[in-house]
Motif scaffolding. Sequence first.
Motif, PDB file in Angstrom:
ATOM      1  N   LEU A  58       0.848  -1.204   0.000  1.00  0.00           N
ATOM      2  CA  LEU A  58       0.000   0.000   0.000  1.00  0.00           C
ATOM      3  C   LEU A  58       0.880   1.249   0.000  1.00  0.00           C
ATOM      4  O   LEU A  58       0.932   2.002   0.992  1.00  0.00           O
ATOM      5  N   PRO A  59       1.609   1.498  -1.072  1.00  0.00           N
ATOM      6  CA  PRO A  59       2.590   2.588  -1.063  1.00  0.00           C
ATOM      7  C   PRO A  59       1.997   3.973  -0.800  1.00  0.00           C
ATOM      8  O   PRO A  59       2.589   4.767  -0.063  1.00  0.00           O
ATOM      9  N   LYS A  60       0.842   4.293  -1.380  1.00  0.00           N
ATOM     10  CA  LYS A  60       0.258   5.619  -1.178  1.00  0.00           C
ATOM     11  C   LYS A  60      -0.237   5.798   0.253  1.00  0.00           C
ATOM     12  O   LYS A  60      -0.032   6.856   0.865  1.00  0.00           O
ATOM     13  N   PHE A  61      -0.845   4.761   0.798  1.00  0.00           N
ATOM     14  CA  PHE A  61      -1.278   4.805   2.197  1.00  0.00           C
ATOM     15  C   PHE A  61      -0.072   4.957   3.118  1.00  0.00           C
ATOM     16  O   PHE A  61      -0.106   5.721   4.092  1.00  0.00           O
ATOM     17  N   ALA A  62       0.996   4.215   2.803  1.00  0.00           N
ATOM     18  CA  ALA A  62       2.206   4.270   3.626  1.00  0.00           C
ATOM     19  C   ALA A  62       2.777   5.685   3.655  1.00  0.00           C
ATOM     20  O   ALA A  62       3.142   6.207   4.718  1.00  0.00           O
ATOM     21  N   GLU A  63       2.830   6.319   2.501  1.00  0.00           N
ATOM     22  CA  GLU A  63       3.385   7.677   2.450  1.00  0.00           C
ATOM     23  C   GLU A  63       2.541   8.644   3.267  1.00  0.00           C
ATOM     24  O   GLU A  63       3.072   9.479   3.996  1.00  0.00           O
ATOM     25  N   ARG A  64       1.218   8.530   3.155  1.00  0.00           N
ATOM     26  CA  ARG A  64       0.339   9.398   3.954  1.00  0.00           C
ATOM     27  C   ARG A  64       0.563   9.172   5.441  1.00  0.00           C
ATOM     28  O   ARG A  64       0.580  10.116   6.245  1.00  0.00           O
ATOM     29  N   LEU A  65       0.756   7.913   5.815  1.00  0.00           N
ATOM     30  CA  LEU A  65       0.981   7.572   7.223  1.00  0.00           C
ATOM     31  C   LEU A  65       2.289   8.185   7.733  1.00  0.00           C
ATOM     32  O   LEU A  65       2.330   8.747   8.835  1.00  0.00           O
ATOM     33  N   TYR A  66       3.362   8.087   6.935  1.00  0.00           N
ATOM     34  CA  TYR A  66       4.656   8.645   7.351  1.00  0.00           C
ATOM     35  C   TYR A  66       4.556  10.162   7.524  1.00  0.00           C
ATOM     36  O   TYR A  66       5.064  10.728   8.510  1.00  0.00           O
ATOM     37  N   ASN A  67       3.909  10.819   6.572  1.00  0.00           N
ATOM     38  CA  ASN A  67       3.782  12.273   6.655  1.00  0.00           C
ATOM     39  C   ASN A  67       2.931  12.689   7.853  1.00  0.00           C
ATOM     40  O   ASN A  67       3.247  13.657   8.548  1.00  0.00           O
ATOM     41  N   LYS A  68       1.858  11.941   8.100  1.00  0.00           N
ATOM     42  CA  LYS A  68       0.995  12.237   9.241  1.00  0.00           C
ATOM     43  C   LYS A  68       1.744  12.045  10.556  1.00  0.00           C
ATOM     44  O   LYS A  68       1.633  12.866  11.479  1.00  0.00           O
ATOM     45  N   THR A  69       2.532  10.983  10.645  1.00  0.00           N
ATOM     46  CA  THR A  69       3.305  10.713  11.865  1.00  0.00           C
ATOM     47  C   THR A  69       4.328  11.810  12.112  1.00  0.00           C
ATOM     48  O   THR A  69       4.473  12.307  13.241  1.00  0.00           O
ATOM     49  N   ALA A  70       5.046  12.198  11.044  1.00  0.00           N
ATOM     50  CA  ALA A  70       6.062  13.243  11.187  1.00  0.00           C
ATOM     51  C   ALA A  70       5.426  14.565  11.601  1.00  0.00           C
ATOM     52  O   ALA A  70       5.935  15.279  12.476  1.00  0.00           O
ATOM     53  N   ARG A  71       4.286  14.893  10.991  1.00  0.00           N
ATOM     54  CA  ARG A  71       3.609  16.138  11.331  1.00  0.00           C
ATOM     55  C   ARG A  71       3.082  16.106  12.770  1.00  0.00           C
ATOM     56  O   ARG A  71       3.094  17.125  13.466  1.00  0.00           O
ATOM     57  N   GLN A  72       2.626  14.919  13.227  1.00  0.00           N
ATOM     58  CA  GLN A  72       2.131  14.809  14.596  1.00  0.00           C
ATOM     59  C   GLN A  72       3.258  15.031  15.603  1.00  0.00           C
ATOM     60  O   GLN A  72       3.065  15.681  16.634  1.00  0.00           O
ATOM     61  N   ILE A  73       4.440  14.506  15.286  1.00  0.00           N
ATOM     62  CA  ILE A  73       5.604  14.740  16.160  1.00  0.00           C
ATOM     63  C   ILE A  73       5.908  16.230  16.227  1.00  0.00           C
ATOM     64  O   ILE A  73       6.200  16.786  17.291  1.00  0.00           O
ATOM     65  N   MET A  74       5.820  16.893  15.075  1.00  0.00           N
ATOM     66  CA  MET A  74       6.059  18.339  15.021  1.00  0.00           C
ATOM     67  C   MET A  74       5.046  19.099  15.883  1.00  0.00           C
ATOM     68  O   MET A  74       5.411  19.992  16.661  1.00  0.00           O
TER      69      MET A  74
END
Length: 536
Positions: free
Chosen positions: A243-259
């Motif tokens: 699920l490459p597109k889902f994975a990318e959204r998840l990584y970006n969401k996680t990074a933004r949440q840390i921010m």
Amino acid sequence: MEEPQRQRVAVVGLGAMGIVAVKNLLEEGFDVVGFERSSYVGGLWHFTEDEDTLSIIESTTVNVSTDRASFTDFPFPVGTSTFCTAKEVENYLEAYVEHFDLRPHFCLSTSVRSISRERNDGRWRLEFERRPSEWFDKVVIATGPHIRPMMPVLEGADVFTGRLIHSKGFKKPETFAGQRVVIIGLGNTGSDVADALVGHASNISISHHHGAIVMPRLLDGVSATSRLSYRFIKLQGILNRLLPKFAERLYNKTARQIMTDAFGVVDPAWRLDPALSVLVANPVISDTLIANLLSKAVLSIEGIRKFVGGRQIELTSGEVIEADAVICCTGYKNDFSLLEKEYDPSSTPSPSWLHAPGSKNRPYPRLYQNIFSMDAPDSLAFMGCVWFVTGAFCLADIASMCIAQVWSGKASLPPRSTMQHWVDTQEKRICTLAQRGAVIPTAVPPSAWLSWADRTAGMGVEEHVGWSWKGWLFWWRERKLWKMVMDGPFTSAFWRLFPGRRKHWDGARAEILRLNKEVEESREKARLLAIKAKAA
């Protein structure tokens, strides 16, 4: 009976990547000589005031925690701060050289002029500036990715009467005292330069065309990257594949949440949104950038359209500002011109790469697993062409273990057709990402690359933590350690824990236990402080 002559290997470049390559090749019985044009080892981690020589800024704090930043069998000294200073890294590299007695194998103050291959016997000829040529059976290019500064083409730069430099030439913030400074580039270097200038320059602005995700070094008392465990890396590989597109959204969401967790809601005036995907651009690792923007010690401004004469600069918004100095934090590109063209892995770039907006006229190396030459994999390899979010020293250690194991005959490479397929697939992936931004050309998928490296270097990781009988045995006998390996800090020592073909390190287990204990203590301390703060 006379012993067979050991094969001679030249390692060109003695920064962190070169010295670990020398060490791992020596352990496999090669006769290794490392060449370095400077009078010291450590590359950019050795500070110098020479503006023509790349070095780290003295005030730099590393972006990777020491548990991940070290080599696999040589931890930073106990008591070193989680994110240490540039000077501590320099001392660490010097200590590594002394510990493994590598200095007798180094030739410092020696500039390699060219590298060519003899047609009759396949050996490599190294020509030097001030010494006779030498021949070697194999060569490792370890000059690293920071070779040629990338200066932006700016209209009217010739009429600017202020100082226009690349960040390579930025050494001492005091030299900009009282000046109005514009920094081009919102990245880790731009953030570091801006922070160094605070208290010296009279006005500091960062000029940028796109936003960025800013992440702290510490979160809840521990490294913000401590969430990137071995289990996470493996799950990431599965998601990337299915699920490459889902994975990318998840990584970006996680990074933004840390921010958000670290800094709260950011001011739109800082123009951090929209940020490029973490698959295309590195997050900015900084504990000071948001605070500097909040206090207006550093200003966020539009990109530069042109210089309009004197000290005036026109921005893309049409606004005209004045600056005494412009510092271009616009990165570097690799250079393989030491090699004759036939063996330069970037000599025949594809149109897809050349025409991609994110290529930025940078060379793209076509290498198997971003390490082995496709034209001479049995005798030519490269360090510094593998990247993903982890410690660069650890990555270099693993990559050089792979080289040593393959060249010693203990591991083998697949048929050329299989290697070619990997290279073509990797290039297609990078070119696709380069359509969206200035992707790092050497970025590889972490999980897949580590699986290959584990098998090739013979580290025994997947064998002992996977679904094999050894994996079940490890889980049954070592529940606590197994949990640390799977979900604890993804430490460098992890790659020396299990028996395998590469040299095992007896101290790996104790180091993993120590680091996990430190993380738990730091996390608990932060939790208690938070409770105390709420009560107050």
